[in-house]
Design a protein around this motif. Sequence first.
Motif: not given
Lengths: 156, 385
Positions: B219, B231, B224, B228, B351, B105, B344, B7-8, B36-37, B217
Amino acid sequence: MLERITNPEEVRTWSGAVPIEHVYTVGVAGEVFFRAIKDRGRLVACVCPDCGTDYLPPRLYCERCFAKTADYRDLEARGTVHTFTVAHFDLDGRRLATPELYAFVRINGSGGGIVHRLGEVAASDVYIGMEVEAVFLPPARRTGSILDIAYFKPVV
Amino acid sequence: MAKVAVVGAGMTRFVRRAQETGRELAWQAARMALDSAGLTLKDVDAVVIGSAPDAFDGVHMKGEYLSDGSGAWHKPCIRCFVGGATGVFAPIQGWYHIASGQFDTVLVVCEEKMSSTYPHPQGAFITIFDHTTERALGPNLLWIFALEMNRYMTVHGITKEEIALVAVKNKKNALDHPCSQLQEEVTVEDVLNSELLAWPVNRLDVSPASDGAAAVVMCAEHVAKRVSERPVWVEGVGWHLDTAYWTNRDLYYPRYVEYAARMAYEMAGIREPRKEIHIVEPYDPFDYKELHHLEGLLLCKRGEAARLTADGVTQRDGDLPVCPSGGLLGVGNPIAAAGLMKVCELFWQLRGEAGKRQVPGTPRRGLAQAWGDLMQVGTVIILGV
């Protein structure tokens, strides 16, 4: 082969080292800390703006809430002995000619402290709670290292 | 097993020599991932730290050293280490922390500060080899991988020119990465004419040594969906170890990558990886390794990866974009952080947040892979939306 080997030459061996050298940066917060030691003979502390935790040596961030720390301030290098020990052996297990005194000194006006040597005091006279102050090398001999502090000595 | 999402994500710039300490780098990446999350440290149940040999930072027990900058204060924390494969293994460990139901998390942080090893981190590698049969010869990774590259080239009849195309592509892709260490476009001639390090490896065939950190991150599904809007789900994970007797392997083919990939594909329900994977971030510390790994990942036949590259299939706008981030060859190679950088990249790509690096055509599924230890560990993660 499960017998304990007491003479290393009994079996074929090969000697070697882990030959690695390093150059460490002191980091963003470390830069502030060691410059103050070198240039001003002071210790620097900082605070977390969110939770108020006090850091000496200063940290760039608060480990508890991840905020960037603030309020960097000079402190006199004085404090109290939080705990201490007297070392009689060196790293390789050799007896030291002169036992060495090491203490965790909590610095006045901060929540933190540093581990360092004690000097100008006999082991039998040290006690927890003793007031001590740093003895710095002369300014010309300082390099921006924790060893710019020669040792802590009792406040008289 | 519980579903797990990313989520981040966050990362520092990759640089040759950072002023920041390793823990300061870790904090920058971890904080960025949390921000960012839209989460804070209070939301984090556990921390996973990934970092390669302690020798690089020059700190033994690097997990403990990095723990404060990684957000592990008063939390369950573990550090994992499988050499170069660490950066993809750390999110796998984050995944099983959550899939097991133990945590909701998890913050996953990878860091490497290679500039501490002086004069060059290459010197730290001497101690990974067998101390009686190999260390006496003074091996370094450049000539060890030169042996593998030569074997790979010879078995398949691949030329250095074909392999250099990978370096050209990845360094070009990295021009669009705000965190990249190298900002220079190179040609095949530049690669071939760069300093010969250990034949057939020239300087531009190799990624640089770097300092940096990256974080994600992760979840559980119920968290999530709450925190988010978009996600990115972990669809498959795999890891595999081949023999450390590397003279017992045929170096032309990375079997350990294939087995790790098969494990991940099975979990993700993927039968035709070439059709079902839309973005690939294989581990590319050397240019030939991208080709080697694409074959191990079963994304093409053995010996075919060079042709895919020459045909432009692996370009960012090609049919199978490979290393759209710029990879280790372009963005940089702070070992564990470089692997997590690839995860990342998938997060941002899936996204639609990859900016100038965005792969066209709304990709739905991506794969990141890393490789390490004594060239015999493969780690694979598949993310999807």
